[in-house]
Design a protein around this motif. Structure first.
Motif, PDB file in Angstrom:
ATOM      1  N   GLU A 118      36.067  60.100  45.045  1.00  0.00           N
ATOM      2  CA  GLU A 118      35.861  59.319  43.830  1.00  0.00           C
ATOM      3  C   GLU A 118      36.598  57.990  43.919  1.00  0.00           C
ATOM      4  OE1 GLU A 118      36.890  61.335  40.245  1.00  0.00           O
ATOM      5  OE2 GLU A 118      34.873  62.129  39.967  1.00  0.00           O
ATOM      6  N   ARG A 119      37.821  58.026  44.419  1.00  0.00           N
ATOM      7  CA  ARG A 119      38.601  56.792  44.526  1.00  0.00           C
ATOM      8  C   ARG A 119      37.936  55.825  45.502  1.00  0.00           C
ATOM      9  NH1 ARG A 119      43.406  54.813  43.113  1.00  0.00           N
ATOM     10  NH2 ARG A 119      44.395  53.329  44.516  1.00  0.00           N
ATOM     11  N   ALA A 120      37.361  56.373  46.577  1.00  0.00           N
ATOM     12  CA  ALA A 120      36.667  55.528  47.543  1.00  0.00           C
ATOM     13  C   ALA A 120      35.498  54.803  46.891  1.00  0.00           C
ATOM     14  CB  ALA A 120      36.177  56.363  48.716  1.00  0.00           C
ATOM     15  N   GLU A 121      34.810  55.474  45.972  1.00  0.00           N
ATOM     16  CA  GLU A 121      33.696  54.839  45.274  1.00  0.00           C
ATOM     17  C   GLU A 121      34.187  53.690  44.392  1.00  0.00           C
ATOM     18  OE1 GLU A 121      30.271  53.526  43.678  1.00  0.00           O
ATOM     19  OE2 GLU A 121      30.572  54.750  45.464  1.00  0.00           O
ATOM     20  N   HIS A 122      35.325  53.878  43.710  1.00  0.00           N
ATOM     21  CA  HIS A 122      35.890  52.795  42.901  1.00  0.00           C
ATOM     22  C   HIS A 122      36.320  51.618  43.786  1.00  0.00           C
ATOM     23  CE1 HIS A 122      35.657  54.934  39.170  1.00  0.00           C
ATOM     24  NE2 HIS A 122      36.354  55.946  39.626  1.00  0.00           N
ATOM     25  N   PHE A 123      36.858  51.930  44.972  1.00  0.00           N
ATOM     26  CA  PHE A 123      37.253  50.878  45.904  1.00  0.00           C
ATOM     27  C   PHE A 123      36.025  50.083  46.354  1.00  0.00           C
ATOM     28  CE2 PHE A 123      37.908  49.451  50.315  1.00  0.00           C
ATOM     29  CZ  PHE A 123      38.980  48.613  50.120  1.00  0.00           C
ATOM     30  N   PRO A 183      49.622  40.479  30.257  1.00  0.00           N
ATOM     31  CA  PRO A 183      50.021  41.885  30.083  1.00  0.00           C
ATOM     32  C   PRO A 183      48.969  42.850  30.609  1.00  0.00           C
ATOM     33  CG  PRO A 183      50.497  40.630  28.094  1.00  0.00           C
ATOM     34  CD  PRO A 183      49.711  39.722  29.001  1.00  0.00           C
ATOM     35  N   GLU A 184      47.684  42.540  30.384  1.00  0.00           N
ATOM     36  CA  GLU A 184      46.634  43.437  30.861  1.00  0.00           C
ATOM     37  C   GLU A 184      46.603  43.467  32.382  1.00  0.00           C
ATOM     38  OE1 GLU A 184      41.831  43.502  30.943  1.00  0.00           O
ATOM     39  OE2 GLU A 184      42.730  43.695  28.960  1.00  0.00           O
ATOM     40  N   GLY A 185      46.772  42.323  33.019  1.00  0.00           N
ATOM     41  CA  GLY A 185      46.772  42.276  34.474  1.00  0.00           C
ATOM     42  C   GLY A 185      47.892  43.122  35.062  1.00  0.00           C
ATOM     43  N   ARG A 186      49.083  43.026  34.457  1.00  0.00           N
ATOM     44  CA  ARG A 186      50.207  43.836  34.940  1.00  0.00           C
ATOM     45  C   ARG A 186      49.951  45.323  34.689  1.00  0.00           C
ATOM     46  NH1 ARG A 186      52.871  39.165  33.052  1.00  0.00           N
ATOM     47  NH2 ARG A 186      53.211  40.040  30.978  1.00  0.00           N
ATOM     48  N   ALA A 187      49.304  45.624  33.560  1.00  0.00           N
ATOM     49  CA  ALA A 187      48.964  47.018  33.258  1.00  0.00           C
ATOM     50  C   ALA A 187      47.975  47.568  34.278  1.00  0.00           C
ATOM     51  CB  ALA A 187      48.385  47.131  31.846  1.00  0.00           C
ATOM     52  N   LEU A 188      47.032  46.733  34.708  1.00  0.00           N
ATOM     53  CA  LEU A 188      46.051  47.178  35.696  1.00  0.00           C
ATOM     54  C   LEU A 188      46.709  47.491  37.040  1.00  0.00           C
ATOM     55  CD1 LEU A 188      43.053  44.795  34.923  1.00  0.00           C
ATOM     56  CD2 LEU A 188      43.201  47.236  34.443  1.00  0.00           C
ATOM     57  N   VAL A 189      47.719  46.707  37.392  1.00  0.00           N
ATOM     58  CA  VAL A 189      48.437  46.985  38.638  1.00  0.00           C
ATOM     59  C   VAL A 189      49.152  48.327  38.531  1.00  0.00           C
ATOM     60  CG1 VAL A 189      50.321  46.251  40.135  1.00  0.00           C
ATOM     61  CG2 VAL A 189      48.675  44.576  39.295  1.00  0.00           C
ATOM     62  N   ARG A 190      49.779  48.579  37.382  1.00  0.00           N
ATOM     63  CA  ARG A 190      50.416  49.883  37.168  1.00  0.00           C
ATOM     64  C   ARG A 190      49.393  51.003  37.292  1.00  0.00           C
ATOM     65  NH1 ARG A 190      53.572  51.270  32.122  1.00  0.00           N
ATOM     66  NH2 ARG A 190      54.023  53.070  33.446  1.00  0.00           N
ATOM     67  N   ALA A 191      48.203  50.757  36.750  1.00  0.00           N
ATOM     68  CA  ALA A 191      47.144  51.773  36.807  1.00  0.00           C
ATOM     69  C   ALA A 191      46.725  52.044  38.252  1.00  0.00           C
ATOM     70  CB  ALA A 191      45.941  51.337  35.974  1.00  0.00           C
ATOM     71  N   VAL A 192      46.683  50.989  39.067  1.00  0.00           N
ATOM     72  CA  VAL A 192      46.335  51.162  40.483  1.00  0.00           C
ATOM     73  C   VAL A 192      47.319  52.121  41.144  1.00  0.00           C
ATOM     74  CG1 VAL A 192      46.259  50.022  42.727  1.00  0.00           C
ATOM     75  CG2 VAL A 192      45.174  48.946  40.764  1.00  0.00           C
ATOM     76  N   VAL A 193      48.609  51.901  40.892  1.00  0.00           N
ATOM     77  CA  VAL A 193      49.638  52.744  41.499  1.00  0.00           C
ATOM     78  C   VAL A 193      49.540  54.176  40.980  1.00  0.00           C
ATOM     79  CG1 VAL A 193      52.120  53.088  41.773  1.00  0.00           C
ATOM     80  CG2 VAL A 193      51.173  50.774  41.797  1.00  0.00           C
ATOM     81  N   THR A 221      39.053  52.656  35.007  1.00  0.00           N
ATOM     82  CA  THR A 221      39.539  51.602  34.110  1.00  0.00           C
ATOM     83  C   THR A 221      39.840  50.329  34.888  1.00  0.00           C
ATOM     84  OG1 THR A 221      40.519  53.253  32.620  1.00  0.00           O
ATOM     85  CG2 THR A 221      41.314  50.991  32.420  1.00  0.00           C
ATOM     86  N   VAL A 222      40.562  50.474  35.986  1.00  0.00           N
ATOM     87  CA  VAL A 222      40.923  49.308  36.805  1.00  0.00           C
ATOM     88  C   VAL A 222      39.677  48.595  37.307  1.00  0.00           C
ATOM     89  CG1 VAL A 222      41.974  48.590  38.982  1.00  0.00           C
ATOM     90  CG2 VAL A 222      43.150  50.230  37.510  1.00  0.00           C
ATOM     91  N   THR A 223      38.766  49.353  37.917  1.00  0.00           N
ATOM     92  CA  THR A 223      37.582  48.745  38.524  1.00  0.00           C
ATOM     93  C   THR A 223      36.712  48.070  37.479  1.00  0.00           C
ATOM     94  OG1 THR A 223      37.617  50.503  40.172  1.00  0.00           O
ATOM     95  CG2 THR A 223      35.625  49.178  40.050  1.00  0.00           C
TER      96      THR A 223
END
Length: 202
Positions: free
Chosen positions: A124-129, A102-112, A67-69
């Protein structure tokens, strides 16, 4: 009325389902009270079967990372300004603007929240990175094509990208003005980094 729901689900394409699930993640993360962020809750909000979510993403970590990526790729189109400094400034200014939404802040929460809880989740996370860093690599490649010497990717990560996320994660407000310029100027003025010519950065 409830009889119409199954047919609506059947008619959606895989990409429509993916978009609906991503939006459900953002909506739940953006909720003022903080909604229960589980696969069943996300699936219910998206109007899909939770088994479909598990089949596609495997678990919450991978879904959040995707979602974040995907959202950042969509919201941060590369802008060719004609110079390395200009490109990095455009990227940084877009990041500042995003973190005020709000979406930008939500994306940061999603990253954490997407931090893997086991070694199994790391590939999998490395691929998203890698997907996320593609835009920065393209900025670097354009700079090389102009004869400029861009900083190494790790320097950009440490000095330009990380400060935004650290502030967002710990709830530290961004300075009222001048923050992108401060970070970009500090990055390009450090060590082996430079806007043109200079020593080899790789």
């Amino acid at each position: 009325m409830t009889q119409k729901q199954p047919s609506a689900r059947i008619r959606r394409s895989p990409e429509q389902v993916r978009a609906a699930v991503h939006q459900a993640v953002i909506d739940l993360l953006s909720a003022p009270e903080g909604e229960d962020l589980t696969i069943p809750a996300i699936a219910g909000r998206a109007g899909v079967n939770h088994t479909s979510v598990y089949r596609r993403w495997g678990g919450l970590d991978a879904l959040l990372a995707d979602t974040v990526t995907t959202r950042l790729e969509r919201n941060s189109p590369l802008k060719d300004t004609g110079s390395l400094r200009g490109d990095l400034m455009a990227w940084a200014e877009a990041s500042v603007a995003s973190m005020h939404t709000p979406e930008g802040r939500a994306l940061v929460r999603a990253v954490v929240l997407s931090m893997p809880s086991s070694n199994q989740a790391r590939p999998e996370r490395a691929e998203h990175f890698r997907r996320r860093m593609r835009s920065i690599e393209q900025i670097r490649e354009r700079a090389v094509g102009r004869g400029e010497t861009p900083p190494p990717l790790e320097e950009i990560l440490d000095q330009l990208i990380a400060p935004f996320y650290i502030r967002a994660i710990f709830g530290i407000d961004l300075p009222a003005s001048g923050y992108p310029e401060l970070l970009v100027d500090r990055l390009l003025g450090s060590g082996s980094s430079g806007s043109s010519g200079g020593t080899d950065s790789a």
